[in-house]
Write a protein that holds these residues in place. Structure first.
Motif, mmCIF file in Angstrom:
data_model
loop_
_atom_site.group_PDB
_atom_site.id
_atom_site.type_symbol
_atom_site.label_atom_id
_atom_site.label_comp_id
_atom_site.label_asym_id
_atom_site.label_seq_id
_atom_site.Cartn_x
_atom_site.Cartn_y
_atom_site.Cartn_z
ATOM 1 N N UNK A 172 -9.199 -12.580 27.809
ATOM 2 C CA UNK A 172 -9.351 -12.203 26.403
ATOM 3 C C UNK A 172 -10.819 -12.244 25.996
ATOM 4 N N UNK A 173 -11.539 -13.259 26.459
ATOM 5 C CA UNK A 173 -12.971 -13.325 26.172
ATOM 6 C C UNK A 173 -13.709 -12.155 26.825
ATOM 7 N N UNK A 174 -13.270 -11.796 28.035
ATOM 8 C CA UNK A 174 -13.898 -10.664 28.718
ATOM 9 C C UNK A 174 -13.678 -9.377 27.928
ATOM 10 N N UNK A 175 -12.500 -9.198 27.335
ATOM 11 C CA UNK A 175 -12.201 -7.977 26.588
ATOM 12 C C UNK A 175 -13.228 -7.758 25.485
ATOM 13 N N UNK A 176 -13.530 -8.802 24.718
ATOM 14 C CA UNK A 176 -14.457 -8.643 23.596
ATOM 15 C C UNK A 176 -15.913 -8.568 24.077
ATOM 16 N N UNK A 177 -16.243 -9.262 25.171
ATOM 17 C CA UNK A 177 -17.592 -9.137 25.719
ATOM 18 C C UNK A 177 -17.829 -7.721 26.233
ATOM 19 N N UNK A 178 -16.822 -7.152 26.891
ATOM 20 C CA UNK A 178 -16.932 -5.783 27.394
ATOM 21 C C UNK A 178 -16.998 -4.786 26.242
ATOM 22 N N UNK A 179 -16.230 -5.033 25.202
ATOM 23 C CA UNK A 179 -16.229 -4.144 24.034
ATOM 24 C C UNK A 179 -17.600 -4.136 23.368
ATOM 25 N N UNK A 180 -18.253 -5.299 23.326
ATOM 26 C CA UNK A 180 -19.580 -5.383 22.715
ATOM 27 C C UNK A 180 -20.599 -4.585 23.524
ATOM 28 N N UNK A 181 -20.544 -4.673 24.838
ATOM 29 C CA UNK A 181 -21.462 -3.902 25.675
ATOM 30 C C UNK A 181 -21.253 -2.407 25.455
ATOM 31 N N UNK A 182 -19.993 -1.975 25.417
ATOM 32 C CA UNK A 182 -19.687 -0.555 25.197
ATOM 33 C C UNK A 182 -20.204 -0.078 23.849
ATOM 34 N N UNK A 183 -20.069 -0.920 22.830
ATOM 35 C CA UNK A 183 -20.527 -0.561 21.481
ATOM 36 C C UNK A 183 -22.048 -0.387 21.444
ATOM 37 N N UNK A 184 -22.791 -1.315 22.067
ATOM 38 C CA UNK A 184 -24.253 -1.234 22.046
ATOM 39 C C UNK A 184 -24.722 -0.019 22.838
ATOM 40 N N UNK A 185 -24.095 0.261 23.978
ATOM 41 C CA UNK A 185 -24.467 1.435 24.767
ATOM 42 C C UNK A 185 -24.247 2.709 23.967
ATOM 43 N N UNK A 186 -23.143 2.775 23.206
ATOM 44 C CA UNK A 186 -22.871 3.954 22.383
ATOM 45 C C UNK A 186 -23.931 4.128 21.294
ATOM 46 N N UNK A 187 -24.374 3.024 20.703
ATOM 47 C CA UNK A 187 -25.406 3.107 19.670
ATOM 48 C C UNK A 187 -26.737 3.571 20.272
ATOM 49 N N UNK A 188 -27.060 3.108 21.468
ATOM 50 C CA UNK A 188 -28.307 3.525 22.118
ATOM 51 C C UNK A 188 -28.265 5.010 22.446
ATOM 52 N N UNK A 189 -27.123 5.473 22.957
ATOM 53 C CA UNK A 189 -26.993 6.890 23.317
ATOM 54 C C UNK A 189 -27.066 7.796 22.091
ATOM 55 N N UNK A 190 -26.667 7.292 20.922
ATOM 56 C CA UNK A 190 -26.703 8.103 19.701
ATOM 57 C C UNK A 190 -27.993 7.979 18.913
ATOM 58 N N UNK A 191 -29.001 7.281 19.464
ATOM 59 C CA UNK A 191 -30.254 7.050 18.757
ATOM 60 C C UNK A 191 -31.385 7.817 19.425
ATOM 61 N N UNK A 192 -32.245 8.399 18.622
ATOM 62 C CA UNK A 192 -33.447 9.054 19.119
ATOM 63 C C UNK A 192 -34.575 8.023 19.142
ATOM 64 N N UNK A 193 -34.941 7.618 20.349
ATOM 65 C CA UNK A 193 -35.933 6.549 20.488
ATOM 66 C C UNK A 193 -37.285 6.937 19.918
ATOM 67 N N UNK A 194 -37.645 8.222 19.957
ATOM 68 C CA UNK A 194 -38.944 8.652 19.443
ATOM 69 C C UNK A 194 -39.000 8.587 17.920
ATOM 70 N N UNK A 195 -37.853 8.805 17.266
ATOM 71 C CA UNK A 195 -37.833 8.773 15.810
ATOM 72 C C UNK A 195 -37.763 7.348 15.266
#
Length: 505
Positions: free
Chosen positions: A22-45
């Motif tokens: 159960x702890x792994x589920x939420x730790x994995x979900x957090x990693x997926x969420x941060x990766x999605x935010x990085x992919x949707x962000x323009x680093x130059x802007x």
């Protein structure tokens, strides 16, 4: 059949569920969420937000790996890949979150970025990195599904993917670190253990003879970093000649710590064997205090007292210099001393009293005749032994630090830990920032890497790089009576000027 999204929502574990899956589920979900935010962000802007998200990704991945490590210890404790190779690594690499750095290195290699390794080594490591990251994705998928069905059960397929990931991770870790630093061979590790035994025997002998005190050992006296290696050279050559400093071996059979000094050690050994017991005692006592002329210690000082160190220029060729043979005074078997010296050379060399193959009498006189006096001979030995020991500190600092750390653990008195010495003064220790929550220096914001290590400030508890925490002072209000590491800000702002001045001196 219910859709996957609905099934996931219905079977989603509770955050309060203490089970590891159960702890792994939420730790994995957090990693997926941060990766999605990085992919949707323009680093130059928005470069600032990009750096914030990278830091969050680093922390969330560290947490994910920590939970995964606990799962493997619970699920496959007897099938874990051996980590015996960690003993080969330099000690400084074992501090901090090495596993998370390995994962980051694998991601960089797969993206074509070479951090801390040469391009050729990176190209060879890339296939291993690809297999490791693919295995990690498989582990995440399998454990997510298991956490939604039976969070307390690890079926055989789950165990199989965990065993494969653990093996690939260990293989990549060993390969990556080996490409960065010199990794010891099993033979070198055994030789280093021999040196540890020699150092322990040396300290035991020094304690019996009164050269050192147990208080110096228990207090981790800084001078011992120089004293113990110096005395160990004499012990290894004269007292325990069958040990790791045995010169009957070839240089390639000795530890790499001492093999560069093979020829010089032979000359030191030959000269040590012609000393009398009194001369050897005088030499060893001078090596215990500081870099002082042995002949200045006719009246020995209080051993263990602080003595200012001076850096001599090691005359490495002194043992090879042949001095003009002075006129021998009648009635003496050796060469006359200076007028100011009262020592008498023994007619029997020390080697015979130690049960060694003593230098024959004629050879003994020939060796002594190269020096104008006892003072000259002892000074030469002092400088050369000190020079070898100091070179160990310079060229093999990591090895010597590891050896001495083990020696102190063995020799130091076993005492019960004191009960919070700081509470009697009404001061509580600062909150200690966990390593896993900080990926960059709190002062200069430089990211931590395998070579840029984390260091805690003992005054504020925050984490800094070595450049931003170079000071060492005592903190009596925290019960730290000996100098400890503090950051530049605390050193300049919170510590009294008198305290800073005293300890800096």
């Amino acid at each position: 059949m219910l859709p996957a999204a609905l099934r996931r929502w219905l079977r989603r574990p509770k955050r309060s569920d203490p089970r590891l899956l159960s702890q792994f589920f939420f730790a994995d979900e957090r990693v997926t969420q941060v990766v999605a935010e990085i992919n949707g962000l323009d680093a130059e802007l928005d470069p600032q937000q990009y750096l914030v998200l990278l830091n969050q990704l680093h922390l969330s991945q560290a947490h994910l790996l920590a939970v995964l490590e606990q799962i493997m210890e619970e699920c496959i404790p007897t099938q874990r890949h051996s980590r015996d190779y960690l003993v080969k690594f330099p000690e400084e690499l074992l501090v901090g979150n090495l596993g998370n750095h390995m994962l980051f290195a694998a991601e960089c290699l797969l993206a074509g970025t070479f951090l801390e390794v040469e391009e050729a080594d990176g190209a060879q490591l890339r296939p291993q990195a690809r297999k490791l990251l693919s295995s990690l994705e498989l582990v995440r998928t399998v454990l997510r599904e298991q956490s939604l069905s039976q969070p307390s059960f690890y079926p055989e397929p789950v165990q199989a993917v965990l065993v494969q990931f653990d093996r690939l991770f260990a293989e990549f870790e060993l390969s990556y670190v080996s490409s960065m630093v010199v990794v010891k061979s099993p033979e070198e590790i055994y030789r280093q253990q021999e040196i540890i035994v020699l150092f322990c025997e040396t300290v035991g002998r020094a304690l019996r003879l009164g050269y050192l005190t147990q208080e110096m050992i228990d207090g981790y006296e800084p001078l011992l970093m120089f004293t113990i290696p110096r005395l160990a050279i004499i012990s290894g050559l004269l007292i325990y000649p069958e040990g790791p400093l045995s010169l009957e071996r070839s240089p390639d059979q000795m530890s790499r710590v001492f093999s560069p000094f093979y020829n010089l050690l032979k000359k030191i050994r030959d000269l040590l064997r012609v000393l009398s017991t009194k001369e050897l005692c005088l030499l060893e006592r001078s090596l215990c205090t500081a870099e002082t002329d042995p002949c200045d210690l006719a009246t020995p000082p209080a051993w263990g007292a602080a003595v200012a160190r001076e850096e001599p220029s090691p005359p490495w060729g002194l043992l090879e210099v042949t001095h003009a043979t002075p006129a021998l005074p009648s009635g003496l078997p050796g060469v006359g001393d200076d007028a100011g010296t009262n020592w008498q050379w023994s007619s029997q060399p020390l080697g015979s009293s130690l049960g060694l193959d003593a230098t024959p009498g004629a050879c003994c006189l020939e060796l002594r005749s190269r020096y104008s006096s006892t003072k000259d001979m002892l000074h030469t030995l002092f400088v050369c032994i000190s020079g070898v020991a100091d070179q160990l500190q310079t060229n093999f600092a990591s090895d010597l630090r590891s050896i001495l750390k083990t020696v102190f653990k063995i020799i130091a008195s076993q005492t019960e830990p004191s009960e919070e010495p700081n509470t009697s003064r009404g001061h509580h220790l600062p909150e200690w920032v966990p390593d896993s929550t900080c990926s960059q220096c709190s002062a200069c914001r430089s990211p931590f890497t395998l070579l840029r290590r984390r260091h805690h400030c003992r005054s504020c508890g925050k984490i800094f790089c070595a450049r931003c925490s170079p000071h060492a002072v005592a903190l009596p209000h925290y019960g730290q009576l000996k100098p400890v590491r503090v950051c530049t800000h605390c050193y300049a702002t919170h510590l009294l000027p008198a305290t800073r001045c005293t300890w800096s001196q």
